[in-house]
Enzyme design. Structure first.
Site, PDB file in Angstrom:
ATOM      1  N   LYS A   1       0.847  -1.200   0.000  1.00 21.39           N
ATOM      2  CA  LYS A   1       0.000   0.000   0.000  1.00 21.39           C
ATOM      3  C   LYS A   1       0.877   1.244   0.000  1.00 21.39           C
ATOM      4  O   LYS A   1       1.845   1.333   0.765  1.00 21.39           O
ATOM      5  CB  LYS A   1      -0.915   0.002   1.220  1.00 21.39           C
ATOM      6  CG  LYS A   1      -1.807   1.226   1.335  1.00 21.39           C
ATOM      7  CD  LYS A   1      -2.824   0.979   2.431  1.00 21.39           C
ATOM      8  CE  LYS A   1      -3.013   2.163   3.299  1.00 21.39           C
ATOM      9  NZ  LYS A   1      -4.009   1.966   4.349  1.00 21.39           N
TER      10      LYS A   1
ATOM     11  N   TYR B   1      -2.768  -1.056 -14.056  1.00 21.91           N
ATOM     12  CA  TYR B   1      -1.483  -1.733 -13.857  1.00 21.91           C
ATOM     13  C   TYR B   1      -0.391  -0.680 -13.733  1.00 21.91           C
ATOM     14  O   TYR B   1      -0.566   0.472 -14.126  1.00 21.91           O
ATOM     15  CB  TYR B   1      -1.185  -2.715 -15.002  1.00 21.91           C
ATOM     16  CG  TYR B   1      -1.056  -2.044 -16.347  1.00 21.91           C
ATOM     17  CD1 TYR B   1       0.192  -1.662 -16.826  1.00 21.91           C
ATOM     18  CD2 TYR B   1      -2.172  -1.788 -17.124  1.00 21.91           C
ATOM     19  CE1 TYR B   1       0.315  -1.039 -18.055  1.00 21.91           C
ATOM     20  CE2 TYR B   1      -2.057  -1.162 -18.354  1.00 21.91           C
ATOM     21  CZ  TYR B   1      -0.819  -0.794 -18.816  1.00 21.91           C
ATOM     22  OH  TYR B   1      -0.695  -0.161 -20.026  1.00 21.91           O
TER      23      TYR B   1
ATOM     24  N   SER C   1      -2.673   3.179 -17.461  1.00 14.09           N
ATOM     25  CA  SER C   1      -1.841   2.639 -16.395  1.00 14.09           C
ATOM     26  C   SER C   1      -1.642   3.706 -15.328  1.00 14.09           C
ATOM     27  O   SER C   1      -2.204   4.788 -15.416  1.00 14.09           O
ATOM     28  CB  SER C   1      -0.474   2.231 -16.938  1.00 14.09           C
ATOM     29  OG  SER C   1       0.145   3.361 -17.514  1.00 14.09           O
TER      30      SER C   1
END
Length: 127
Positions: A9, A58, A25
């Site tokens: 995180k 991603y 992305s």
């Protein structure tokens, strides 16, 4: 049984730019990626603290030390430079492993530098 757990995180990162015309992305400073064990092309969830938007994309590796957090492609409509976001990566693992697993968490400052790193002894390293 497998469970899906938070693996990594990046908490309270600041969007430095958004690029609607780039292939979709999120670009993240390579040093930040390494600190929390996020791989290039890994799937991540983005949570925007300013407008509540949540989306998945991603990761693309950004220049090390740049502090870059750039959302690209269609998702760029969900953020603005200056927004504060949370970037989360997940992993599937056996329930017994999950009980002992410690995620890597980077708490960021306003300049996208790591103020605090939690879980600094990963159960495994992906990089």
């Amino acid at each position: 049984m497998f469970v899906t757990m938070m693996k990594s995180k990046i908490h309270r990162a600041t969007i430095t730019e958004s690029d609607l015309n780039y292939v979709g992305s999120i670009t993240i400073d390579e040093n930040i990626m390494k600190a929390v064990n996020i791989l290039e092309n890994e799937k991540v969830q983005i949570v925007n603290n300013h407008n509540g938007a949540r989306f998945e994309t991603y990761v693309i590796k950004g220049e090390a030390g740049s502090g870059q957090i750039c959302v690209n492609g269609a998702a760029a409509r969900l953020v603005q430079p200056g927004d504060t976001i949370i970037i989360i990566a997940y992993a599937m693992m056996e329930a017994l492993e999950a009980k002992e697993f410690k995620p890597q968490v980077a708490i960021m400052n306003a300049e996208n530098q790591i103020d605090q790193l939690l879980g600094t002894e990963p159960a495994y390293t992906v990089l």
